[in-house]
Design an enzyme around this catalytic site. Structure first.
Site, PDB file in Angstrom:
ATOM      1  N   GLU A  50       0.864  -1.178   0.000  1.00 34.45           N
ATOM      2  CA  GLU A  50       0.000   0.000   0.000  1.00 34.45           C
ATOM      3  C   GLU A  50       0.897   1.222   0.000  1.00 34.45           C
ATOM      4  O   GLU A  50       1.861   1.292   0.759  1.00 34.45           O
ATOM      5  CB  GLU A  50      -0.882   0.013   1.240  1.00 34.45           C
ATOM      6  CG  GLU A  50      -1.981  -1.026   1.246  1.00 34.45           C
ATOM      7  CD  GLU A  50      -2.876  -0.895   2.477  1.00 34.45           C
ATOM      8  OE1 GLU A  50      -2.773   0.107   3.203  1.00 34.45           O
ATOM      9  OE2 GLU A  50      -3.669  -1.816   2.712  1.00 34.45           O
ATOM     10  N   ASP A  61      -5.876   9.613  10.449  1.00 39.38           N
ATOM     11  CA  ASP A  61      -4.529   9.107  10.672  1.00 39.38           C
ATOM     12  C   ASP A  61      -3.975   9.514  12.014  1.00 39.38           C
ATOM     13  O   ASP A  61      -4.151  10.647  12.455  1.00 39.38           O
ATOM     14  CB  ASP A  61      -3.589   9.605   9.558  1.00 39.38           C
ATOM     15  CG  ASP A  61      -3.764   8.806   8.283  1.00 39.38           C
ATOM     16  OD1 ASP A  61      -3.795   7.569   8.383  1.00 39.38           O
ATOM     17  OD2 ASP A  61      -3.904   9.411   7.209  1.00 39.38           O
TER      18      ASP A  61
END
Lengths: 267, 410
Positions: A50, A61
């Site tokens: 990824e 995040d």
């Protein structure tokens, strides 16, 4: 029908009776060149890579990935560089699946169609858009599929069963299960057993989808998830890059060692 | 061009995906889908619940102190020698600004949802201060996310938050201002949405937060509507409602009840923060034609680079220092119902000086932007034109900045 590279990668792991190892690194962290070197080296151990396209107002995040993202942006990473990184990477590693992951505004500014076209051109196999949930993502997911790119749907502990069923129905080869209520890289605050219960519940709805677990997975706990189709490690890698830079060590070597070790723990 | 429908509140004029025209929506991580949906259902129920409305009105009246006064600024009117200048002194509300309405409603909702914790973001510190007040009043534990730069420049409000027992979480990422505080607050909610209610401090964020905030601050125009009729016997023929616009909660609340009037009769002017005169940076996405982008879960006009990275803003006023703006205002701009312009730091400061010199009023730097526009246009307008400025915050919080810039405070 030709199976996607993502599917092939999972099939290979299933034959070897182990989960797929998925790594997440931020494109351009800490430089374009270094991030490509890191990718090249960890892809020897990871089954799927990824690659994050960094955004400066990420709402899902945690600290580690934020730090990596800000560092990459500060060093001037642009969308065109990210595609270039993927293109160069895929030249050497033709069959290694690449998934781009990021926030919708970056795609929106680039233009949805142009973005997908470019992804196809450089060899991107899958896309995760953190803030484009179902059903808002239906149209975009369809466009991806048309271009033989996997759109990866996310499921969370808060996703209700009826909703889960609908999302799974609209999903492609791979689904991403968020382990717990957390941003990326949070401390695992629920037991692996509990996470696997949720995992099994989803598998029961559709066995054929490759289901990976992410958020809070580290070298310490990854071996608890051997029954899963795949495990994603991101923040721990980003943290290793940060630490390496801080200690003036080579991040490529350190991260490579870490990912090799992660792979070993899944056997 | 999208048109505003009559007979339906603007906050409800979105499609099933939560868009007002091209703006708004719900660009949120999967984890937040369920809590957002739960909140949407609960709010829909509560706004039709007579008991809940009674409770809200009780606290607005007896605790917030509704209605706030509507007065003529005689000296300023005479000085400018044009349109009449009136003001709605919303800063009289408990705590000193309009943020108390949204904070009160969110706290009441959190109670109904059975949540024990409430979190919120703040820029100027008013949203945080009011949420800490309401949380204390209604027995909720409170965390406030605030940019480290804002903590330094808005100390009086930080002191108030701490005195109310709230924890201030400093945010060190990015520009260390409101935009980062909102991001961090949303991230916190992602991790704690099972126990915690989130209050977004303005008419921004995912659809439901825009709605709840707009519904709450509309109290301002509800009061003004009645006060105008009492004062003039009717809504004036030429009325201009001027308000500063950061996220856009006070301006939306100030205009909502007048939405259905023809703009020739009731004109809306939103004043954004133009930043320092010599700087290219600003916090005025509507005025300077910023492109549509996604920020904090909603599509809106937002300051960003060509790649889609959100750009840093600059303004003397922490409350307006935000790169995006409410989807409601984007919609009002595109529907041409409201006009948007900007005032620079310097213009806001001189407006503050003039207003405080002539009147017994102490508007904070945010409404000083609105006064700057009123001062600019009033001399050119006829004497039967009524300009009303929302004085939506008190300048006490700006004490340190004003001392530094003007050499004195009051």
């Amino acid at each position: 029908m030709i199976s996607s590279q993502i599917n092939l990668a999972f099939n290979k792991c299933k034959k070897e009776k182990r989960p797929a190892l998925l790594t997440y690194t931020v494109a351009g962290d800490n430089t374009k060149k270094k991030s490509l070197e890191i990718l090249n080296s960890i892809s020897n151990h990871a089954d799927i890579c990824e690659i994050g396209f960094p955004h400066n107002t990420p709402i899902a995040d945690g600290g580690q990935i934020q730090t990596s993202s800000y560092r990459a942006i500060k060093n001037g990473i642009k969308m065109k560089d990210i595609f270039q990184i993927v293109k160069t990477f895929k030249k050497n590693k033709k069959t290694k699946p690449v998934i781009l992951m990021g926030y919708y505004n970056m795609i929106f500014q680039y233009g949805e169609n142009k973005f997908i076209k470019k992804c196809k051109q450089v060899g991107v196999n899958g896309i995760i858009v953190v803030d484009l949930p179902w059903p808002e993502n239906k149209l975009f997911a369809k466009k991806c599929k048309k271009n033989s790119i996997n759109f990866i749907q996310l499921l969370s502990p808060t996703t209700s069963k009826p909703r889960m069923k609908k999302i799974i129905r609209d999903s492609h080869d791979m689904i991403y299960l968020i382990s717990m209520l957390s941003t990326t890289g949070g401390k695992l605050k629920v037991s692996p057993k509990k996470i696997l219960e949720n995992y099994n519940k989803i598998k029961k709805i559709n066995k054929s989808k490759n289901l990976v677990i992410g958020f809070g997975i580290t070298s310490k706990n990854i071996s608890s998830f051997k029954k899963a189709d795949g495990c994603v490690v991101g923040s721990e890698i980003c943290k290793k890059i940060s630490n390496s830079i801080e200690k003036r060590q080579n991040p490529v070597k350190n991260v490579n060692y870490m990912v090799k070790n992660l792979r070993r723990k899944l056997l | 061009m999208k048109k505003i429908k009559k007979g339906i509140p603007l906050i409800d004029q979105h499609n099933k995906n939560g868009f007002w025209g091209k703006f708004g929506g719900n660009f949120i991580p999967e984890t937040l889908k369920k809590p957002v949906e739960d909140l949407t259902i609960l709010f829909k129920k509560l706004r039709n619940d007579k008991k809940f409305i009674q409770e809200r009105d009780y606290y607005f009246e007896n605790w917030v102190g509704a209605p706030t006064s509507f007065i003529k600024l005689e000296n300023l009117t005479n000085y400018l020698n044009g349109a009449q200048i009136w003001t709605k002194v919303v800063s009289e509300a408990n705590g000193g600004a309009h943020k108390i309405y949204n904070a009160t409603v969110h706290s009441l909702i959190a109670k109904r949802a059975g949540k024990k914790y409430i979190v919120g973001d703040t820029g100027a510190g008013y949203a945080g201060k009011m949420l800490s007040m309401a949380a204390k009043k209604f027995g909720l534990k409170c965390k406030i996310f605030m940019g480290a730069k804002d903590i330094k420049r808005q100390k009086p409000n930080c002191d108030a938050m701490r005195a109310n027992g709230a924890e201030i979480v400093p945010v060190y990422t990015g520009s260390q201002t409101l935009v980062d505080a909102v991001s961090e607050c949303m991230r916190y909610w992602v991790s704690n949405c099972d126990t915690t209610h989130m209050c977004v401090g303005s008419t921004v964020g995912p659809n439901i937060f825009v709605k709840i905030c707009g519904w709450s601050t509309s109290q301002i125009s509800k009061e003004l509507f009645i006060q105008m009729q009492e004062e003039f016997g009717k809504i004036p023929k030429k009325l201009i409602l001027i308000n500063c616009v950061g996220g856009g909660s006070s301006s939306f609340g100030f205009w909502n009840e007048f939405m259905h009037y023809d703009k020739k009769q009731v004109m809306f002017i939103g004043v954004e923060a133009g930043g320092p005169k010599k700087s290219k940076r600003h916090a005025a996405p509507l005025t300077y034609g910023s492109k549509i982008g996604i920020l904090h879960g909603a599509a809106q006009y937002v300051n960003q680079n060509t790649e889609g990275q959100i750009e840093e803003t600059e303004s003397i006023s922490a409350g307006l220092d935000y790169p995006g703006v409410s989807p409601l205002h984007c919609f009002l701009k595109d529907a041409k119902r409201a006009k948007y312009t900007a005032a620079s730091d310097e213009e806001a400061l001189s407006a503050y000086q003039l207003v405080t010199k002539l009147e017994n009023l102490n508007p904070s730097l945010e409404p000083s932007h609105a006064f700057a526009e009123a001062i600019k246009i009033a001399p050119k307008l006829s004497k039967d034109t009524i300009i009303c400025v929302n004085s939506c915050g008190d300048a006490l919080k700006d004490r340190d900045i004003l001392r530094q810039k003007l050499g004195k405070y009051k």
